[in-house]
Design a protein around this motif. Structure first.
Motif, PDB file in Angstrom:
ATOM      1  N   ASP A 141       0.849  -1.191   0.000  1.00 22.24           N
ATOM      2  CA  ASP A 141       0.000   0.000   0.000  1.00 22.24           C
ATOM      3  C   ASP A 141       0.882   1.238   0.000  1.00 22.24           C
ATOM      4  O   ASP A 141       1.764   1.389   0.857  1.00 22.24           O
ATOM      5  N   GLY A 142       0.622   2.146  -0.926  1.00 23.83           N
ATOM      6  CA  GLY A 142       1.435   3.341  -1.076  1.00 23.83           C
ATOM      7  C   GLY A 142       1.436   4.268   0.105  1.00 23.83           C
ATOM      8  O   GLY A 142       2.273   5.181   0.179  1.00 23.83           O
ATOM      9  N   GLU A 143       0.538   4.071   1.068  1.00 25.37           N
ATOM     10  CA  GLU A 143       0.569   4.902   2.267  1.00 25.37           C
ATOM     11  C   GLU A 143       1.872   4.704   3.040  1.00 25.37           C
ATOM     12  O   GLU A 143       2.276   5.561   3.831  1.00 25.37           O
ATOM     13  N   GLU A 144       2.554   3.582   2.802  1.00 22.78           N
ATOM     14  CA  GLU A 144       3.853   3.337   3.431  1.00 22.78           C
ATOM     15  C   GLU A 144       4.973   4.172   2.810  1.00 22.78           C
ATOM     16  O   GLU A 144       6.041   4.297   3.383  1.00 22.78           O
ATOM     17  N   GLN A 145       4.749   4.675   1.588  1.00 26.13           N
ATOM     18  CA  GLN A 145       5.728   5.496   0.878  1.00 26.13           C
ATOM     19  C   GLN A 145       7.072   4.770   0.715  1.00 26.13           C
ATOM     20  O   GLN A 145       8.111   5.181   1.200  1.00 26.13           O
ATOM     21  N   PHE A 146       7.024   3.674  -0.021  1.00 23.38           N
ATOM     22  CA  PHE A 146       8.216   2.877  -0.299  1.00 23.38           C
ATOM     23  C   PHE A 146       9.170   3.669  -1.192  1.00 23.38           C
ATOM     24  O   PHE A 146       8.762   4.202  -2.221  1.00 23.38           O
ATOM     25  N   TRP A 147      10.461   3.672  -0.846  1.00 21.86           N
ATOM     26  CA  TRP A 147      11.435   4.429  -1.620  1.00 21.86           C
ATOM     27  C   TRP A 147      12.750   3.655  -1.718  1.00 21.86           C
ATOM     28  O   TRP A 147      12.884   2.562  -1.171  1.00 21.86           O
ATOM     29  N   SER A 148      13.719   4.228  -2.418  1.00 20.35           N
ATOM     30  CA  SER A 148      14.915   3.500  -2.824  1.00 20.35           C
ATOM     31  C   SER A 148      15.752   2.997  -1.658  1.00 20.35           C
ATOM     32  O   SER A 148      16.425   1.964  -1.777  1.00 20.35           O
ATOM     33  N   TRP A 149      15.757   3.699  -0.540  1.00 20.51           N
ATOM     34  CA  TRP A 149      16.627   3.274   0.560  1.00 20.51           C
ATOM     35  C   TRP A 149      15.965   2.246   1.470  1.00 20.51           C
ATOM     36  O   TRP A 149      16.586   1.765   2.403  1.00 20.51           O
ATOM     37  N   GLU A 150      14.695   1.890   1.187  1.00 18.86           N
ATOM     38  CA  GLU A 150      14.071   0.805   1.932  1.00 18.86           C
ATOM     39  C   GLU A 150      14.560  -0.556   1.408  1.00 18.86           C
ATOM     40  O   GLU A 150      15.061  -0.667   0.276  1.00 18.86           O
ATOM     41  N   THR A 151      14.390  -1.589   2.196  1.00 23.35           N
ATOM     42  CA  THR A 151      14.890  -2.922   1.840  1.00 23.35           C
ATOM     43  C   THR A 151      13.767  -3.902   1.524  1.00 23.35           C
ATOM     44  O   THR A 151      13.981  -5.116   1.541  1.00 23.35           O
ATOM     45  N   THR A 152      12.602  -3.400   1.204  1.00 23.94           N
ATOM     46  CA  THR A 152      11.452  -4.255   0.931  1.00 23.94           C
ATOM     47  C   THR A 152      11.702  -5.138  -0.291  1.00 23.94           C
ATOM     48  O   THR A 152      12.166  -4.666  -1.323  1.00 23.94           O
ATOM     49  N   GLN A 153      11.378  -6.433  -0.158  1.00 25.75           N
ATOM     50  CA  GLN A 153      11.478  -7.314  -1.313  1.00 25.75           C
ATOM     51  C   GLN A 153      10.648  -8.575  -1.106  1.00 25.75           C
ATOM     52  O   GLN A 153      10.340  -8.955   0.032  1.00 25.75           O
ATOM     53  N   VAL A 154      10.290  -9.202  -2.224  1.00 22.20           N
ATOM     54  CA  VAL A 154       9.591 -10.493  -2.217  1.00 22.20           C
ATOM     55  C   VAL A 154      10.368 -11.400  -3.155  1.00 22.20           C
ATOM     56  O   VAL A 154      10.659 -11.026  -4.296  1.00 22.20           O
ATOM     57  N   GLN A 155      10.698 -12.611  -2.680  1.00 25.99           N
ATOM     58  CA  GLN A 155      11.623 -13.445  -3.453  1.00 25.99           C
ATOM     59  C   GLN A 155      11.280 -14.926  -3.319  1.00 25.99           C
ATOM     60  O   GLN A 155      10.950 -15.418  -2.227  1.00 25.99           O
ATOM     61  N   GLY A 156      11.348 -15.642  -4.439  1.00 21.85           N
ATOM     62  CA  GLY A 156      11.315 -17.100  -4.441  1.00 21.85           C
ATOM     63  C   GLY A 156       9.996 -17.726  -4.044  1.00 21.85           C
ATOM     64  O   GLY A 156       9.982 -18.888  -3.625  1.00 21.85           O
ATOM     65  N   MET A 157       8.881 -17.023  -4.234  1.00 25.34           N
ATOM     66  CA  MET A 157       7.598 -17.534  -3.765  1.00 25.34           C
ATOM     67  C   MET A 157       6.746 -18.062  -4.909  1.00 25.34           C
ATOM     68  O   MET A 157       6.887 -17.653  -6.062  1.00 25.34           O
ATOM     69  N   THR A 158       5.833 -18.972  -4.574  1.00 28.27           N
ATOM     70  CA  THR A 158       4.812 -19.448  -5.498  1.00 28.27           C
ATOM     71  C   THR A 158       3.441 -19.085  -4.940  1.00 28.27           C
ATOM     72  O   THR A 158       3.120 -19.443  -3.801  1.00 28.27           O
ATOM     73  N   LEU A 159       2.658 -18.376  -5.743  1.00 24.70           N
ATOM     74  CA  LEU A 159       1.284 -18.007  -5.376  1.00 24.70           C
ATOM     75  C   LEU A 159       0.367 -18.744  -6.337  1.00 24.70           C
ATOM     76  O   LEU A 159       0.435 -18.541  -7.555  1.00 24.70           O
ATOM     77  N   ILE A 160      -0.495 -19.599  -5.805  1.00 21.68           N
ATOM     78  CA  ILE A 160      -1.302 -20.453  -6.679  1.00 21.68           C
ATOM     79  C   ILE A 160      -2.738 -20.536  -6.181  1.00 21.68           C
ATOM     80  O   ILE A 160      -2.983 -20.722  -4.985  1.00 21.68           O
ATOM     81  N   ASN A 161      -3.673 -20.369  -7.107  1.00 22.27           N
ATOM     82  CA  ASN A 161      -5.091 -20.520  -6.814  1.00 22.27           C
ATOM     83  C   ASN A 161      -5.536 -21.875  -7.352  1.00 22.27           C
ATOM     84  O   ASN A 161      -5.605 -22.074  -8.566  1.00 22.27           O
ATOM     85  N   THR A 162      -5.814 -22.814  -6.450  1.00 22.33           N
ATOM     86  CA  THR A 162      -6.219 -24.166  -6.845  1.00 22.33           C
ATOM     87  C   THR A 162      -7.722 -24.374  -6.728  1.00 22.33           C
ATOM     88  O   THR A 162      -8.198 -25.496  -6.875  1.00 22.33           O
ATOM     89  N   SER A 163      -8.469 -23.279  -6.475  1.00 23.57           N
ATOM     90  CA  SER A 163      -9.922 -23.407  -6.289  1.00 23.57           C
ATOM     91  C   SER A 163     -10.651 -23.652  -7.598  1.00 23.57           C
ATOM     92  O   SER A 163     -11.808 -24.085  -7.589  1.00 23.57           O
ATOM     93  N   GLY A 164     -10.005 -23.363  -8.734  1.00 19.83           N
ATOM     94  CA  GLY A 164     -10.635 -23.525 -10.034  1.00 19.83           C
ATOM     95  C   GLY A 164     -11.441 -22.325 -10.487  1.00 19.83           C
ATOM     96  O   GLY A 164     -12.018 -22.335 -11.580  1.00 19.83           O
ATOM     97  N   GLU A 165     -11.464 -21.256  -9.693  1.00 16.56           N
ATOM     98  CA  GLU A 165     -12.305 -20.097  -9.994  1.00 16.56           C
ATOM     99  C   GLU A 165     -11.560 -18.955 -10.682  1.00 16.56           C
ATOM    100  O   GLU A 165     -12.172 -18.018 -11.157  1.00 16.56           O
ATOM    101  N   ASN A 166     -10.233 -18.952 -10.705  1.00 18.26           N
ATOM    102  CA  ASN A 166      -9.443 -17.896 -11.346  1.00 18.26           C
ATOM    103  C   ASN A 166      -9.882 -16.507 -10.896  1.00 18.26           C
ATOM    104  O   ASN A 166     -10.145 -15.608 -11.696  1.00 18.26           O
ATOM    105  N   LEU A 167      -9.942 -16.328  -9.584  1.00 20.97           N
ATOM    106  CA  LEU A 167     -10.333 -15.052  -9.003  1.00 20.97           C
ATOM    107  C   LEU A 167      -9.229 -14.528  -8.096  1.00 20.97           C
ATOM    108  O   LEU A 167      -8.282 -15.238  -7.763  1.00 20.97           O
ATOM    109  N   GLY A 168      -9.347 -13.261  -7.706  1.00 19.65           N
ATOM    110  CA  GLY A 168      -8.351 -12.654  -6.847  1.00 19.65           C
ATOM    111  C   GLY A 168      -7.132 -12.195  -7.627  1.00 19.65           C
ATOM    112  O   GLY A 168      -7.038 -12.341  -8.852  1.00 19.65           O
TER     113      GLY A 168
END
Length: 317
Positions: A141-168
């Motif tokens: 959420d942009g209210e956090e005001q992410f910028w270059s000197w922050e260390t935020t990252q997401v790495q090596g994950m699998t996100l999978i919807n197995t419900s069969g509905e292709n939603l979200g």
């Protein structure tokens, strides 16, 4: 009271004190060891694999403890399955590390993980098994005001919807209030399968200071069986721009459910990768550059006939 009785009382008091101390050490799950080891294990706060109970509260407690004590890392590991039925907020300065084969099953409809700035997530499988799910798996959420000197990252994950509905939505990055922004965040080696939107970047119009989602890097992304794989909503420039984001080494696998590979607004975004089995697509022009796009570059195996370009100075090759 004679001397013998006094000694017995003192001895019993000492034993009681020792027992209480050992019990407290057990109850608090070796909390003195967390600082020494440099991580917090969610199991110490009540997360139990395979029992089909909601582990969101235990994971959140581990995150909160790690944030409050400046420990930094929360581990949810093992080739095990956990279940969450409520949102987990990854606090500033905390990294959640899942085992590569750790599965977190999501039951219900809610944003699963919200990342504050300087928070990170690494490894693991987040599985949506509930057909009612309409929300986001990972949200910044942009209210956090992410910028270059922050260390935020997401790495090596699998996100999978197995419900069969292709939603979200797999990953949503949103700047939807005045003076919100998400910039220079790294997303690396992430697989997103079976959602309505794989990756959604959006900046809403603002009456005051501008909102923007700019300069984020998506490297080695795999998107499969999404209705809309990548969606970027914004304007060519301020007050609500989505610009300078980079997608490199993408692998995109559409299915019969896929309607769009990309819908791009914004300026100077860059896309490079492979798009497979385009014969499965229902649209003859699955890559859309809107009238709010300019100067974007798309390098894939598809030629110009697959593009619907209502923008200016866009390059595709």
């Amino acid at each position: 009271m004679n001397k013998k009785t006094v000694l017995m009382v003192v001895g019993l008091s000492f034993i009681t004190t020792v027992v209480v101390y050992l019990a407290m050490m057990y109850i608090f799950s070796g909390s003195a060891d967390h600082e020494r080891e440099g991580f917090v294990n969610a199991a110490d706060f009540g997360a139990v694999a395979g029992d089909e109970n909601d582990d969101a509260g235990a994971i959140q407690k581990a995150v909160d403890y790690s944030a409050e004590h400046n420990i930094g890392t929360v581990k949810v590991t093992g080739a095990e399955r956990y279940r969450v039925a409520d949102e987990v907020v990854v606090k500033q300065g905390v990294e959640i590390e899942f085992g590569r084969n750790t599965v977190v099953e999501v039951v219900g409809d809610f944003t699963v993980f919200t990342l504050e700035k300087n928070a990170s997530m690494i490894n693991g499988v987040i599985e949506i098994s509930d057909p009612s799910f309409r929300s986001n798996v990972i949200r910044l959420d942009g209210e956090e005001q992410f910028w270059s000197w922050e260390t935020t990252q997401v790495q090596g994950m699998t996100l999978i919807n197995t419900s069969g509905e292709n939603l979200g939505t797999g990953i949503q990055i949103a700047a939807d209030q005045t003076n919100e922004y998400v910039s220079f965040v790294d997303f690396d080696s992430i697989t997103i399968v079976g959602f309505n939107r794989g990756i959604h970047l959006t900046a809403a119009p603002s009456d005051g200071e501008p909102n923007f989602v700019n300069g984020n890097r998506f490297t080695d992304m795999t998107l499969e069986d999404c209705v809309e794989c990548i969606v970027m909503e914004g304007a060519v420039t301020v007050p609500n721009e989505v610009s300078g984001n980079q997608f490199t080494n993408m692998q995109i696998q559409p299915t019969e459910k896929t309607e769009s590979i990309m819908i791009v607004s914004g300026t100077n975004n860059y896309f490079q990768g492979m798009i497979w089995d385009v014969q499965l697509l229902s649209s003859n022009q699955p890559l859309t550059l809107t009238d709010q796009s300019s100067g974007n570059t798309i390098r894939t195996n598809l030629d110009a006939t697959y593009f619907l370009d209502d923008g200016t100075e866009n390059i595709y090759e």
